[in-house]
Design an enzyme around this catalytic site. Structure first.
Site, mmCIF file in Angstrom:
data_model
loop_
_atom_site.group_PDB
_atom_site.id
_atom_site.type_symbol
_atom_site.label_atom_id
_atom_site.label_comp_id
_atom_site.label_asym_id
_atom_site.label_seq_id
_atom_site.Cartn_x
_atom_site.Cartn_y
_atom_site.Cartn_z
ATOM 1 C CB CYS A 186 -0.966 -0.054 1.074
ATOM 2 S SG CYS A 186 -1.985 1.492 1.381
ATOM 3 C CB THR A 188 -2.608 5.057 1.315
ATOM 4 O OG1 THR A 188 -3.526 4.050 0.251
ATOM 5 C CG2 THR A 188 -3.642 5.973 1.851
#
Length: 345
Positions: A186, A188
């Site tokens: 990830c 993000t």
């Protein structure tokens, strides 16, 4: 007006569990199975509360077959067809109590999920999975799913703060997925600057959920069995793993051979790879928030399962917990500057 919360927030890498006096003679005495009765569905579930993430490389039917043999759980990824589900249910009915149907928050997702649950009524778990569980649209979607499936146990997320955990539970969810940006594939946090250190998120969200008789899943940030133990120690009822289950025979995709090394592909569900595969590409208004990696092929997942469960049993013996249920009550975290001796890596 911008503000700074000056309270230090911690991740699994920032702490260790302090050992405590124990009456246990052997790791074999430790009971890892939990029994839960869920607030909104009123359903009861028994099993070892480790969940394979609903990512299309790891949340596979093949993975579910092996996991269910250990009374462990698999959140099946949402890209299987209705026929795939029917075939799985026909051939592996013994697995159905240990799997969830996954869905996004779109109308098409809801329609597909409804068809699957109608065709396979033995499945009693729903995993509602969006990147940002803070949107009003998602809260309304949880309410809608609860109204349509009053007796199914609903997992919903992801969020990282207590007030949103409470909101989702009061909207009909039973188990809240906790974690924004901590996953191994990830991105993000680097793309958006948004996130929350996982240990602190779990401690705070568990407190909010348990006050309402709800439950939480710690989703992301685990790199080893010790991190899984820390998540349970912090108050997580379930721990969801993606990266730790990647690279196995039961994962989707072919084994790649490169320079004499066997590899398997693993990617985040907001990566370029996933969006090209399932949505025809990355929409011009958004950025990829995941990476694609080639993971060394690890063989059958059975060995990894035994390693994780063995680590959990050992943690419990070190802190004097005869049952996994007792681990959070026996957990004292100490802040550290180093996790382990790095002479040999």
């Amino acid at each position: 007006m911008p503000r700074i919360d000056a309270d230090l927030k911690l991740d699994f890498k920032d702490v260790l569990l302090r050992p405590k006096r124990s009456s246990l003679k052997s790791r074999s005495e430790v009971d890892l199975e939990r029994t839960f009765t869920f607030r909104n569905s009123k359903q009861t579930y028994s099993g070892i509360p480790v969940i394979v993430a609903n990512m299309d490389t790891v949340g596979t039917f093949e993975m579910a077959v092996v996991m269910s043999q250990h009374a462990m759980f698999t959140a099946i990824h949402k890209h299987y067809s209705l026929d795939d589900w029917k075939h799985f249910a026909e051939n592996h009915p013994e697995c159905l109590q240990h799997v969830a149907v996954s869905s996004g928050s779109g109308q098409n997702d809801l329609e597909k999920m409804s068809l699957i649950l109608e065709a396979v009524p033995q499945v009693k778990f729903i995993c509602l999975d969006v990147a940002n569980g803070y949107s009003e649209h998602f809260v309304e979607f949880v309410k809608l799913v609860r109204s349509k499936f009053p007796e199914h146990t609903i997992m919903a997320g992801n969020v990282v703060t207590g007030e949103m955990v409470e909101e989702l539970i009061l909207s009909g969810a039973d188990i809240i997925k906790v974690g924004v940006g901590p996953g191994s594939v990830c991105t993000t946090r680097t793309k958006t600057g948004v996130g929350y250190p996982q240990l602190s998120a779990v401690i705070e969200c568990a407190d909010s959920a348990h006050g309402l008789k709800g439950h939480i899943i710690s989703d992301g940030s685990c790199t080893c069995p010790g991190d899984v133990a820390k998540a349970f120690g912090a108050g997580a009822d379930f721990v969801m793993l993606g990266g730790m289950f990647s690279g196995h025979t039961e994962c989707a995709g072919e084994v790649i051979e490169r320079n004499g090394q066997k590899l398997k592909l693993f990617y985040g569900m907001s990566s370029d790879t996933a969006m090209k595969k399932h949505a025809g590409g990355v929409a011009e208004y958004r950025a990829s928030e995941g990476k694609t990696v080639e993971v060394p092929y690890k063989g059958d997942v059975e060995n990894t399962i035994l390693d994780i469960l063995g680590g959990l049993r050992s943690t419990c013996t070190y802190v004097g917990a005869a049952k996994l249920k007792e681990l959070s009550r026996r957990a004292t975290f100490i802040r550290v500057t180093q996790q382990h001796n790095t002479v040999f890596g």
